[in-house]
Design a protein around this motif. Structure first.
Motif, PDB file in Angstrom:
ATOM      1  N   MET A 149      -6.005  -9.172  -7.415  1.00 25.60           N
ATOM      2  CA  MET A 149      -6.266  -8.086  -8.366  1.00 25.60           C
ATOM      3  C   MET A 149      -5.240  -8.096  -9.496  1.00 25.60           C
ATOM      4  SD  MET A 149      -8.876  -6.608  -6.925  1.00 25.60           S
ATOM      5  CE  MET A 149      -9.567  -6.245  -5.308  1.00 25.60           C
ATOM      6  N   TRP A 174      -4.126  -7.810  -3.160  1.00 27.59           N
ATOM      7  CA  TRP A 174      -3.825  -7.243  -4.475  1.00 27.59           C
ATOM      8  C   TRP A 174      -3.079  -8.235  -5.365  1.00 27.59           C
ATOM      9  CZ3 TRP A 174      -6.479  -3.938  -1.779  1.00 27.59           C
ATOM     10  CH2 TRP A 174      -7.161  -2.951  -2.467  1.00 27.59           C
ATOM     11  N   PHE A 185      -3.969  -5.944   1.093  1.00 20.38           N
ATOM     12  CA  PHE A 185      -5.339  -5.456   1.152  1.00 20.38           C
ATOM     13  C   PHE A 185      -5.546  -4.745   2.492  1.00 20.38           C
ATOM     14  CE2 PHE A 185      -9.992  -5.885   1.438  1.00 20.38           C
ATOM     15  CZ  PHE A 185     -10.356  -5.536   0.155  1.00 20.38           C
ATOM     16  N   ASN A 237     -10.465  -1.533  -8.476  1.00 19.48           N
ATOM     17  CA  ASN A 237      -9.108  -1.827  -8.022  1.00 19.48           C
ATOM     18  C   ASN A 237      -8.313  -2.627  -9.044  1.00 19.48           C
ATOM     19  OD1 ASN A 237     -10.438  -2.141  -4.711  1.00 19.48           O
ATOM     20  ND2 ASN A 237      -9.353  -0.387  -5.574  1.00 19.48           N
ATOM     21  N   THR A 238      -8.976  -3.420  -9.876  1.00 23.61           N
ATOM     22  CA  THR A 238      -8.305  -4.019 -11.028  1.00 23.61           C
ATOM     23  C   THR A 238      -7.905  -2.929 -12.010  1.00 23.61           C
ATOM     24  OG1 THR A 238      -9.510  -6.108 -10.798  1.00 23.61           O
ATOM     25  CG2 THR A 238      -8.538  -5.634 -12.952  1.00 23.61           C
ATOM     26  N   PRO A 255      -4.351   2.365  -3.602  1.00 25.19           N
ATOM     27  CA  PRO A 255      -5.533   2.115  -4.429  1.00 25.19           C
ATOM     28  C   PRO A 255      -6.584   3.208  -4.259  1.00 25.19           C
ATOM     29  CG  PRO A 255      -4.923   0.193  -3.118  1.00 25.19           C
ATOM     30  CD  PRO A 255      -4.131   1.333  -2.597  1.00 25.19           C
ATOM     31  N   GLY A 304       1.507  -7.874  -7.092  1.00 24.56           N
ATOM     32  CA  GLY A 304       0.380  -7.738  -6.187  1.00 24.56           C
ATOM     33  C   GLY A 304       0.625  -8.538  -4.923  1.00 24.56           C
ATOM     34  N   CYS A 352       1.317  -3.025  -5.662  1.00 28.36           N
ATOM     35  CA  CYS A 352       0.229  -2.634  -4.774  1.00 28.36           C
ATOM     36  C   CYS A 352      -0.067  -3.758  -3.780  1.00 28.36           C
ATOM     37  CB  CYS A 352      -1.036  -2.297  -5.560  1.00 28.36           C
ATOM     38  SG  CYS A 352      -2.292  -1.450  -4.568  1.00 28.36           S
ATOM     39  N   GLY A 353      -0.582  -3.379  -2.613  1.00 26.50           N
ATOM     40  CA  GLY A 353      -0.984  -4.316  -1.585  1.00 26.50           C
ATOM     41  C   GLY A 353      -0.126  -4.159  -0.337  1.00 26.50           C
TER      42      GLY A 353
END
Length: 323
Positions: free
Chosen positions: A138, A135, A59, A105-106, A86, A131, A56-57
């Protein structure tokens, strides 16, 4: 949970489709009941249970951008991977839209582990996460709470709690932070009265001549054919203005020193954000933690420049630690 989702089946990524992997859209839900829309990449011609990686990512980005590129590349290298939007962003569910949460988001990462752990083709004892940018923070936060995550990679990491509380390069003192909180709470009233959430604006466009170099780097990625995507917050109108509030007094890396499983952190030497990784790495304990600083590399170079992103080292790291 899947109500009102608008999921495209078209290939609308900013990177070309690989012929070495199979791709499909899937969904999973987090423990808040939000459905996350995900691209799943599965290597061809590999049988048996696979190690898996959730990505993910950055942001404010979507899975059609950097995270999808990372996921597809790691699938080419033998891992089953997912890249997800997300909560509250992209094709994923959750209302209001365009908002971020250090808690939820975590949890998105943890929900990804839930999903992967229940797939017949995944070895549930061999799950890692990647991440990117915000992220990355996160991902470390998820690794600190979720013992099922056997290995974590962060790339060009941002600590979103710290940047919202202190600004870039620790530029905000207590009085400045108070004024920011005062302004954001006033915005809450305006949003409530208006029945909608004002947006902060994505990457500045048109680009002024006197902006810092890293803003130009963001523009070169999010606002050009290189990385622009219609669902990306950074490419368009940005987050809700009040999103920053949830990060200002919630330090997401409070317990990162308790991460027992392996961590690899990657950052560019010339990145304005490099201190985030350097400081976070200093807090980590154990002999299974590694920091790679790549010379002559900026923050956004690690979004998509495959000749710079150390995929060989990332592959070796996961191969050694997802055991």
């Amino acid at each position: 949970m899947k109500k009102d989702l608008n999921i495209t089946q078209d290939w609308d990524k900013v990177f070309p489709k690989s012929e070495e992997v199979n791709h499909r859209k899937v969904t999973f839900h987090n423990r808040y009941g939000i459905t996350l829309v995900t691209d799943l990449y599965q290597p061809k011609n590999i049988v048996g249970k696979l190690p898996a990686i959730a990505v993910c990512g950055p942001f404010g980005a979507v899975k059609e951008q950097s995270s999808g590129l990372y996921a597809q590349t790691m699938a080419e290298r033998g891992f089953l991977t997912i890249a997800f939007d997300p909560s509250f962003t992209g094709e994923s569910g959750g209302n209001p839209r365009n908002v971020a949460s250090p808690d939820i988001n975590t949890e998105d990462f943890q929900a990804a582990v839930d999903f992967l752990s229940t797939q017949d083709i995944v070895d549930s004892e061999k799950i890692g996460i990647i991440g990117i940018c915000g992220w990355g923070g996160m991902a470390l936060n998820a690794a600190a709470i979720d013992t099922r995550i056997k290995a974590t990679v962060t790339s060009t990491m941002y600590d979103m709690s710290r940047v919202n509380a202190e600004g870039y390069f620790n530029a905000m003192d207590e009085e400045a932070r108070y004024e920011v909180r005062k302004s954001l709470n006033a915005q809450r009233i305006l949003d409530y009265e208006n029945g909608d959430y004002a947006r902060a604006g994505g990457v500045v466009d048109p680009l002024p001549e006197d902006v810092p170099y890293f803003v130009k780097d963001y523009y070169d990625y999010y606002k050009t054919d290189r990385g622009y995507h219609k669902r990306s917050l950074n490419s368009n109108d940005g987050w809700n203005i009040t999103s920053s509030l949830s990060f200002m007094n919630m330090p997401i890396l409070q317990y990162s020193n308790e991460i027992r499983n392996a961590v690899l952190m990657v950052h560019g030497e010339k990145a304005h954000s490099c201190y985030f990784s350097q400081d976070a790495f200093e807090k980590l304990k154990g002999d299974n933690k590694k920091l790679i600083i790549i010379p002559d590399t900026s923050h956004t170079d690690l979004y998509d420049k495959t000749e710079i992103i150390p995929f060989d080292e990332i592959t070796e790291f996961f191969s050694e630690n997802l055991i």
